[in-house]
Scaffold this active site. Structure first.
Site, PDB file in Angstrom:
ATOM      1  N   ASP A 178       0.842  -1.189   0.000  1.00 52.84           N
ATOM      2  CA  ASP A 178       0.000   0.000   0.000  1.00 52.84           C
ATOM      3  C   ASP A 178       0.888   1.255   0.000  1.00 52.84           C
ATOM      4  O   ASP A 178       1.763   1.385  -0.847  1.00 52.84           O
ATOM      5  CB  ASP A 178      -0.955  -0.043   1.190  1.00 52.84           C
ATOM      6  CG  ASP A 178      -1.993   1.064   1.191  1.00 52.84           C
ATOM      7  OD1 ASP A 178      -2.651   1.267   0.149  1.00 52.84           O
ATOM      8  OD2 ASP A 178      -2.137   1.751   2.211  1.00 52.84           O
ATOM      9  N   TYR A 305      -2.586  11.309   2.215  1.00 51.87           N
ATOM     10  CA  TYR A 305      -3.250  11.283   0.912  1.00 51.87           C
ATOM     11  C   TYR A 305      -3.308  12.683   0.313  1.00 51.87           C
ATOM     12  O   TYR A 305      -3.042  12.888  -0.877  1.00 51.87           O
ATOM     13  CB  TYR A 305      -4.660  10.702   1.052  1.00 51.87           C
ATOM     14  CG  TYR A 305      -4.685   9.219   1.299  1.00 51.87           C
ATOM     15  CD1 TYR A 305      -4.937   8.328   0.266  1.00 51.87           C
ATOM     16  CD2 TYR A 305      -4.447   8.699   2.572  1.00 51.87           C
ATOM     17  CE1 TYR A 305      -4.954   6.953   0.487  1.00 51.87           C
ATOM     18  CE2 TYR A 305      -4.457   7.332   2.808  1.00 51.87           C
ATOM     19  CZ  TYR A 305      -4.710   6.466   1.755  1.00 51.87           C
ATOM     20  OH  TYR A 305      -4.719   5.110   1.972  1.00 51.87           O
ATOM     21  N   HIS A 359      -5.241  -7.026   1.263  1.00 56.40           N
ATOM     22  CA  HIS A 359      -4.545  -5.750   1.400  1.00 56.40           C
ATOM     23  C   HIS A 359      -3.541  -5.761   2.545  1.00 56.40           C
ATOM     24  O   HIS A 359      -2.472  -5.154   2.455  1.00 56.40           O
ATOM     25  CB  HIS A 359      -5.602  -4.657   1.644  1.00 56.40           C
ATOM     26  CG  HIS A 359      -5.066  -3.284   1.751  1.00 56.40           C
ATOM     27  ND1 HIS A 359      -4.776  -2.507   0.649  1.00 56.40           N
ATOM     28  CD2 HIS A 359      -4.772  -2.517   2.827  1.00 56.40           C
ATOM     29  CE1 HIS A 359      -4.340  -1.321   1.043  1.00 56.40           C
ATOM     30  NE2 HIS A 359      -4.321  -1.304   2.366  1.00 56.40           N
TER      31      HIS A 359
END
Length: 384
Positions: A178, A305, A359
């Site tokens: 990730d 982000y 994930h």
């Protein structure tokens, strides 16, 4: 740059306040029969909240985490928290493991002894690593920065300083999934002279300019999968990349709100078949959540982000990652890229597609992932 021993200790009043807030939750209603279709299940969230109040033992989790050798150091003005477990073998290779979102350094702890002491865990002592597991800036016990933009490139630069200037390694390997895969990719791009190789569980999107080779049918299918995934699952990324501050007021104030935001991702993105506790125990879910809660880092974690999407100026790093790259993919659709997609960016030396895991690969399949990391770096050890 001084390295200081670090032990986790959360003040009791913080835990008392957490329990009080949990007990005072004002629950919303839910459409009958909606289960998880509209978001986090009300029934499950109430169950795990009751467990958080009555049965979860943070002090025991704290004790277990403190069995690892933990440290902190100021690196370029950012105080970083990290685990540093020395390898048990004839010549351990230094290796930095980077977690993603919405996990924490806790995700990597299942792999630490598998990698640092392989002989005691069914492996070969010659595969031992000196394992470094930092908390991403603004996550867990690493400093929350409100002045510095924390892009993947900036974090990779911090990691290079941590490993070389602080810990004294000349060259090292890197693994991540990730966000951690993005950091590891940028270590390979920006610091190739320091990097023995990188191992990742997600590959970066390649450059697809006019001079790029035409897409294969597998690549076209993969892009279609990504578009479907973004339509169904991508709202969090758009929100965190554009207006994270607005969301943070609720998540930083309500532990149940925080739990709803994070637990839904653990269920949706893992290989759990719809039953989250097939992959994660309540204690594991709540340890990760409690780390976010007691450090008040949900806002700063979401800012990663925003910072990445709003980075300024052209990145001068080369598009091509020259250092040897190992890729281990799980069954998570958004990361199940075809090999030709990866080869547009990476010098792929090992490629494995696991039959299970999602994930949170280090959490879900630590033994399989640790063995892949050992196998990838085995022929590169002469470069230490």
């Amino acid at each position: 740059m001084a390295v200081k021993p670090f032990q986790i200790h959360v003040e009791q009043f913080v835990l008392d306040d957490l329990r009080s807030r949990l007990k005072k939750t004002r629950w919303p209603d839910a459409v009958k029969g909606s289960e998880w279709n509209r978001g986090t299940s009300l029934e499950y969230l109430q169950q795990i909240t009751d467990y958080w109040i009555d049965d979860f033992d943070w002090r025991e989790q704290e004790r277990q985490l403190n069995e690892f050798q933990q440290f902190s150091s100021d690196v370029d003005g950012v105080k970083l928290h990290f685990i540093h477990e020395r390898g048990r073998g004839p010549k351990p290779m230094p290796l930095i493991l980077t977690h993603g979102w919405p996990s924490s350094f806790f995700e990597m702890t299942k792999m630490i002894h598998l990698l640092s002491d392989p002989a005691a865990n069914g492996g070969d002592a010659n595969d031992a690593f000196d394992v470094v597991v930092p908390s991403l800036p603004g996550c867990g016990f690493s400093q929350r920065s409100i002045q510095k933009s924390m892009t993947l490139e900036a974090i990779a630069d911090l990691w290079a300083q941590l490993m070389v200037s602080v810990l004294g390694y000349h060259r090292f390997g890197a693994h991540g999934g990730d966000i951690g895969a993005g950091v590891s990719t940028n270590l390979g791009r920006r610091h190739p002279e320091k990097i023995i190789g990188i191992h990742i569980t997600a590959v970066a999107s390649p450059f697809l300019g006019p001079e790029a080779a035409p897409l294969s049918s597998a690549e076209k299918n993969y892009l279609s999968q990504i578009r479907l995934w973004e339509k169904e699952e991508g709202a969090y990324e758009h929100l965190q990349g554009t207006r994270p501050q607005t969301l943070a007021y609720g998540l930083n104030d309500s532990p149940v709100g925080l739990a709803a935001w994070i637990i839904e991702k653990f269920r949706a993105w893992s290989d759990c078949g719809g039953n989250i506790e097939q992959r994660f125990s309540k204690d594991e879910l709540l340890t990760n959540l409690t780390i976010y809660w007691v450090t008040e880092t949900i806002n700063s974690s979401m800012r990663l982000y925003y910072d990445h999407q709003h980075r300024k100026g052209p990145d001068q790093s080369p598009r091509w990652v020259e250092v040897p790259t190992g890729v281990t993919l799980t069954v998570e659709p958004v990361n199940r890229a075809p090999i030709e997609w990866a080869k547009r960016t990476y010098n792929v030396q090992r490629w494995t597609e696991l039959p299970k895991g999602g994930h949170f690969a280090a959490f879900e399949e630590p033994e399989l992932l640790a063995e892949e990391i050992r196998a990838f770096f085995r022929p590169l050890r002469k470069q230490i």
